[in-house]
Write a protein that holds these residues in place. Structure first.
Motif, mmCIF file in Angstrom:
data_model
loop_
_atom_site.group_PDB
_atom_site.id
_atom_site.type_symbol
_atom_site.label_atom_id
_atom_site.label_comp_id
_atom_site.label_asym_id
_atom_site.label_seq_id
_atom_site.Cartn_x
_atom_site.Cartn_y
_atom_site.Cartn_z
ATOM 1 N N ASP A 96 0.835 -1.202 0.000
ATOM 2 C CA ASP A 96 0.000 0.000 0.000
ATOM 3 C C ASP A 96 0.870 1.253 0.000
ATOM 4 O O ASP A 96 0.595 2.206 -0.735
ATOM 5 N N ALA A 97 1.918 1.252 0.806
ATOM 6 C CA ALA A 97 2.808 2.421 0.880
ATOM 7 C C ALA A 97 3.486 2.665 -0.467
ATOM 8 O O ALA A 97 3.567 3.808 -0.928
ATOM 9 N N ILE A 98 3.962 1.609 -1.103
ATOM 10 C CA ILE A 98 4.611 1.750 -2.414
ATOM 11 C C ILE A 98 3.606 2.255 -3.443
ATOM 12 O O ILE A 98 3.902 3.170 -4.225
ATOM 13 N N ASP A 99 2.423 1.681 -3.439
ATOM 14 C CA ASP A 99 1.381 2.125 -4.375
ATOM 15 C C ASP A 99 1.089 3.617 -4.206
ATOM 16 O O ASP A 99 0.963 4.345 -5.193
ATOM 17 N N ARG A 100 0.994 4.066 -2.974
ATOM 18 C CA ARG A 100 0.701 5.476 -2.717
ATOM 19 C C ARG A 100 1.819 6.388 -3.223
ATOM 20 O O ARG A 100 1.549 7.423 -3.827
ATOM 21 N N VAL A 101 3.049 6.006 -2.937
ATOM 22 C CA VAL A 101 4.183 6.842 -3.348
ATOM 23 C C VAL A 101 4.269 6.914 -4.864
ATOM 24 O O VAL A 101 4.449 7.989 -5.439
ATOM 25 N N ILE A 102 4.122 5.792 -5.533
ATOM 26 C CA ILE A 102 4.238 5.792 -6.993
ATOM 27 C C ILE A 102 3.054 6.528 -7.624
ATOM 28 O O ILE A 102 3.224 7.261 -8.594
ATOM 29 N N ALA A 103 1.864 6.384 -7.060
ATOM 30 C CA ALA A 103 0.710 7.127 -7.575
ATOM 31 C C ALA A 103 0.937 8.628 -7.426
ATOM 32 O O ALA A 103 0.628 9.404 -8.340
ATOM 33 N N ALA A 104 1.490 9.055 -6.300
ATOM 34 C CA ALA A 104 1.767 10.481 -6.091
ATOM 35 C C ALA A 104 2.824 10.975 -7.069
ATOM 36 O O ALA A 104 2.711 12.090 -7.599
ATOM 37 N N GLN A 105 3.825 10.153 -7.351
ATOM 38 C CA GLN A 105 4.854 10.539 -8.324
ATOM 39 C C GLN A 105 4.231 10.717 -9.702
ATOM 40 O O GLN A 105 4.535 11.678 -10.411
ATOM 41 N N ARG A 106 3.355 9.795 -10.077
ATOM 42 C CA ARG A 106 2.694 9.888 -11.390
ATOM 43 C C ARG A 106 1.846 11.148 -11.488
ATOM 44 O O ARG A 106 1.835 11.822 -12.508
ATOM 45 N N THR A 107 1.139 11.450 -10.412
ATOM 46 C CA THR A 107 0.302 12.649 -10.394
ATOM 47 C C THR A 107 1.157 13.895 -10.575
ATOM 48 O O THR A 107 0.817 14.785 -11.359
ATOM 49 N N ARG A 108 2.281 13.948 -9.846
ATOM 50 C CA ARG A 108 3.174 15.112 -9.985
ATOM 51 C C ARG A 108 3.735 15.207 -11.403
ATOM 52 O O ARG A 108 3.837 16.289 -11.959
#
Length: 117
Positions: free
Chosen positions: A93-105
Motif C-alpha cells: 500500500d505504501a509503495i502504491d501510494r508513493v508511486i501514484a503520487a509521483q505519477r500525479t506530480r
C-alpha cells in the motif's frame, strides 16, 4: 524451523516480486535472498516516503543502498505467515501510494509545460 523459514522466505520473495511486477522494471525491482529482501525504488526520496507511510501504519522498515533507494525487509525468522502477509500488505500500500503520487506530480508537470506553450 528451517522448513518454516524457507517457506516464509519464499512467501516474501513471491510477494515482493508481485509488487515489483506492477511497475516498470526501470522504476521498481525486488532483490535479496531468503528472509533478507527489499524493493529497489531507484530513488532515495521515494524509498524514504515509503518508510514513513509504512511506519504510520505500524510497519518498521528502513532504507539501504548507496542512495537509500532500497526499502529493506528483515522480518524475524519466527514471524508468523499471517503477520508477514499483513506487513507486506502495508508495504505494498505504501509503495502504491508513493508511486501514484509521483505519477500525479509528473502529469501535473507535463500539463503545466503543455499549457505554457
Amino acid at each position: 524451523m528451517a522448513a518454516s523459514v524457507t517457506g516464509k522466505g519464499d512467501l516474501l520473495e513471491s510477494r515482493l516480486d508481485q509488487i515489483a511486477q506492477k511497475y516498470d522494471p526501470g522504476r521498481v525491482s525486488a532483490k535479496g535472498r531468503g528472509m533478507m529482501r527489499g524493493i529497489d525504488l531507484k530513488s532515495g526520496e521515494a524509498a524514504g516516503q515509503v518508510v514513513r507511510i509504512a511506519f504510520r501504519k505500524g510497519l518498521i522498515v528502513e532504507t539501504a543502498g548507496p542512495n537509500d533507494e532500497v526499502v529493506k525487509c528483515l522480518p524475524p525468522l519466527v514471524i508468523g505467515e499471517d503477520q508477514l502477509s499483513q506487513g507486506l500488505d502495508i508495504l505494498e500500500d505504501a509503495i502504491d501510494r508513493v508511486i501514484a503520487a509521483q505519477r500525479t506530480r509528473q502529469l501535473r508537470g507535463e500539463d503545466d509545460r503543455q499549457g505554457s506553450h
